[in-house]
Every structure is written in C-alpha cells, then in structure tokens.
Design an enzyme around this catalytic site. Structure first.
Site, PDB file in Angstrom:
ATOM      1  N   LYS A   8      19.922 -55.103  46.618  1.00  0.00           N
ATOM      2  CA  LYS A   8      19.471 -56.168  45.708  1.00  0.00           C
ATOM      3  C   LYS A   8      20.693 -56.863  45.115  1.00  0.00           C
ATOM      4  CE  LYS A   8      20.699 -54.008  41.705  1.00  0.00           C
ATOM      5  NZ  LYS A   8      21.756 -54.488  40.768  1.00  0.00           N
ATOM      6  N   ASP A 145      17.237 -49.091  37.864  1.00  0.00           N
ATOM      7  CA  ASP A 145      16.750 -50.091  38.815  1.00  0.00           C
ATOM      8  C   ASP A 145      15.934 -49.482  39.954  1.00  0.00           C
ATOM      9  OD1 ASP A 145      18.832 -48.821  40.070  1.00  0.00           O
ATOM     10  OD2 ASP A 145      19.925 -50.632  40.624  1.00  0.00           O
TER      11      ASP A 145
END
Length: 285
Positions: A8, A145
């Site tokens: 990401k 995350d």
C-alpha cells in the site's frame, strides 16, 4: 492455493492527536498497489508420514526476505492469534516469498498477516466463518494498518489506522496512471518517527484533497513524517525532488518511510538509472 498480499501507499498522512494509551490518531488515505508478496500454506496430516511434525514451519524466500526468528514473523503471529480461539490443526507449513521491501512504509508484513487470516478463514478444511469485520478486528491486533489489508480497497482511515471508510471512486481516479516506488538502503525507525511528531489537525483533510484533481495534490497533500525524517535522512528528500524533476505529478514518502513514490501520467523511463543505489518498481495503476 497461493495468494498475493499487496503493498500500500499513503496518499497523505496526518498525525492529528496523541491518545491517552500512547498511540496516535491519524488521518490517511490507504491505496493498494500492484506490488505483491506470495503466500501459501499446507496443513500437515497423516498423508505425509515422513513430515517434520513441528507445530509451525515457515520458509521465507525472495529478494526481500528478512532473517528474523520465526515467531516474530507476522504471518506466524496471525496463525497463533486465530488458534487461541479456534481449533486449528497444530501442524502447518507456511511458504512466503517476499517481494515487498521491509521497513519501507509499504505495509508488506501487515499485508502478509492479513492474507494469512483470510486464507485460514477460507480454507476448505478450516472454514472459520468469519466475516470481513471480524477478520479486521483480529488483524488490528497485529498492527495499525493490518485491518486495511483484509479487503485491500482504497479507503480513508482514522483512529490508529483501523477505522476505515471505503473510497471506491479513488480507483477510477488513479486508473491509467503509472506509479514509481523508490526504496533506498535506509531504515527509518517508526518509533523515532512518531517521537519527533507534534500532532496537529491539517488545514485541509487529506480525504478532501484526494477528491481534488491530482495536479493540486503537490501543494496540499502532506505526510507529517516527512518534516522530521527528511532532516535525519536528507537523501530521502533528494529522491522526492528527483521524482518531481522527472515529471511526477505527485510524490510523497509512504508511511514513516523509507520508500517514496511518484505518480506519473506517462510511463517513466530509466528510473533504475536515475536511482542507481535504490530498489525501484514501476507499475500501472
């Protein structure tokens, strides 16, 4: 069957408050990118009478493999986390091929862990029956995350990164652009990066900026970690400058670093030559 945990990037990252528990509240836009590890596992059974019968066996390969104790790997931690609550078979072989750089702000370890949770949940001999929200709750216990990677969809995240609102339109906004990721041989301590931050609300929320034309992002979309990290590692600021010099529409450090990325209208050439001492990746979004 193998799965491919993706990396990401953060489109904007603002540290807005310090929490009583010592963590920090964030505002960020998570965006999945087509740079992936490879993860697979096999349940050991009586079909393999000569097998090594240790409870967990992990093999890590690939150019980005990191030598660390098996029990410290987030994939193994994900397995043990679920095994506390469910009767998982005690013997499992895990194979992980690392392509996502570590200590880069790209979320590779978190993505691997979330994929392990999904694979265990979906395996035909296990079938835990967890929905996405339940899997995200488990993943959040492994890292701020991790929960994002259960679904790996563009989203606006708040809290410690675990409260997410999906942003489906962002995929269409970035479709057809090229992404360049540059990872220098620099390690940034997340703990030290947070220690140097003075939390504050940004002038404009990163979600509002990302909804604007990409050409406006350069002047309004910020990563709060850059200020202190660039002072300590000026070579990272130099990478960002070179991305802009080579026609990036937008460039930023991802997470607390040390990877930087640039978004381009046209496919850039000679990126490896521009950054000869770094690992580089060019992907179509």
């Amino acid at each position: 069957m193998a799965t491919f945990p993706c990396a990401k990037i953060n489109l904007g990252l603002n540290v807005v408050a310090r929490r009583p528990d010592g963590y920090h509240d964030l505002e960020t836009v998570f965006y999945p990118i087509p740079l992936c590890d490879e993860l697979d596992f096999m349940l050991v059974s009586d079909e393999f009478p000569g097998a090594d019968r240790r409870p967990v066996k992990l093999t890590v390969t690939g150019d980005e493999a990191v030598d660390c104790p098996m029990e410290d790997n987030l994939v193994v931690k994900a397995y043990h986390l679920l095994r506390k609550d469910y009767p998982l078979l005690p013997e499992i072989w895990i194979q992980l091929k690392k392509n996502i750089p570590s200590q880069a702000g790209l979320g590779g370890g978190s993505s691997d862990a979330a994929s392990m949770i999904r694979m265990l949940n979906d395996h035909p001999r296990i079938q835990l029956g967890l929905n996405n929200e339940q899997m995200e709750q488990y993943a959040a216990k492994l890292g701020a995350d991790c929960a994002f990677f259960i679904q790996s969809k563009p989203c606006f995240a708040t809290g410690i990164g675990d409260r997410m609102a999906h942003f489906a339109d962002l995929q269409g906004i970035l479709s057809g652009y090229y992404l360049v990721v540059v990872k220098p041989d620099v390690a940034v301590s997340t703990r030290e990066a947070y220690a140097a931050i003075t939390p504050r609300k940004p002038e404009k929320c990163c979600l509002d900026v990302v909804r604007q034309p990409i050409e406006t992002w350069r002047n309004e979309l910020t990563n709060d970690f850059e200020l202190s990290v660039f002072v300590k590692h000026p070579e990272l600021a130099d990478i960002k400058r070179k991305l802009y010099e080579n026609n990036a529409i937008y460039a930023q450090m991802s997470g607390s670093g040390s990877a930087l990325f640039g978004i381009f209208k046209e496919k850039p050439t000679e990126i490896a030559a521009i950054f000869p001492d770094c690992k580089t990746f060019v992907r179509l979004l």
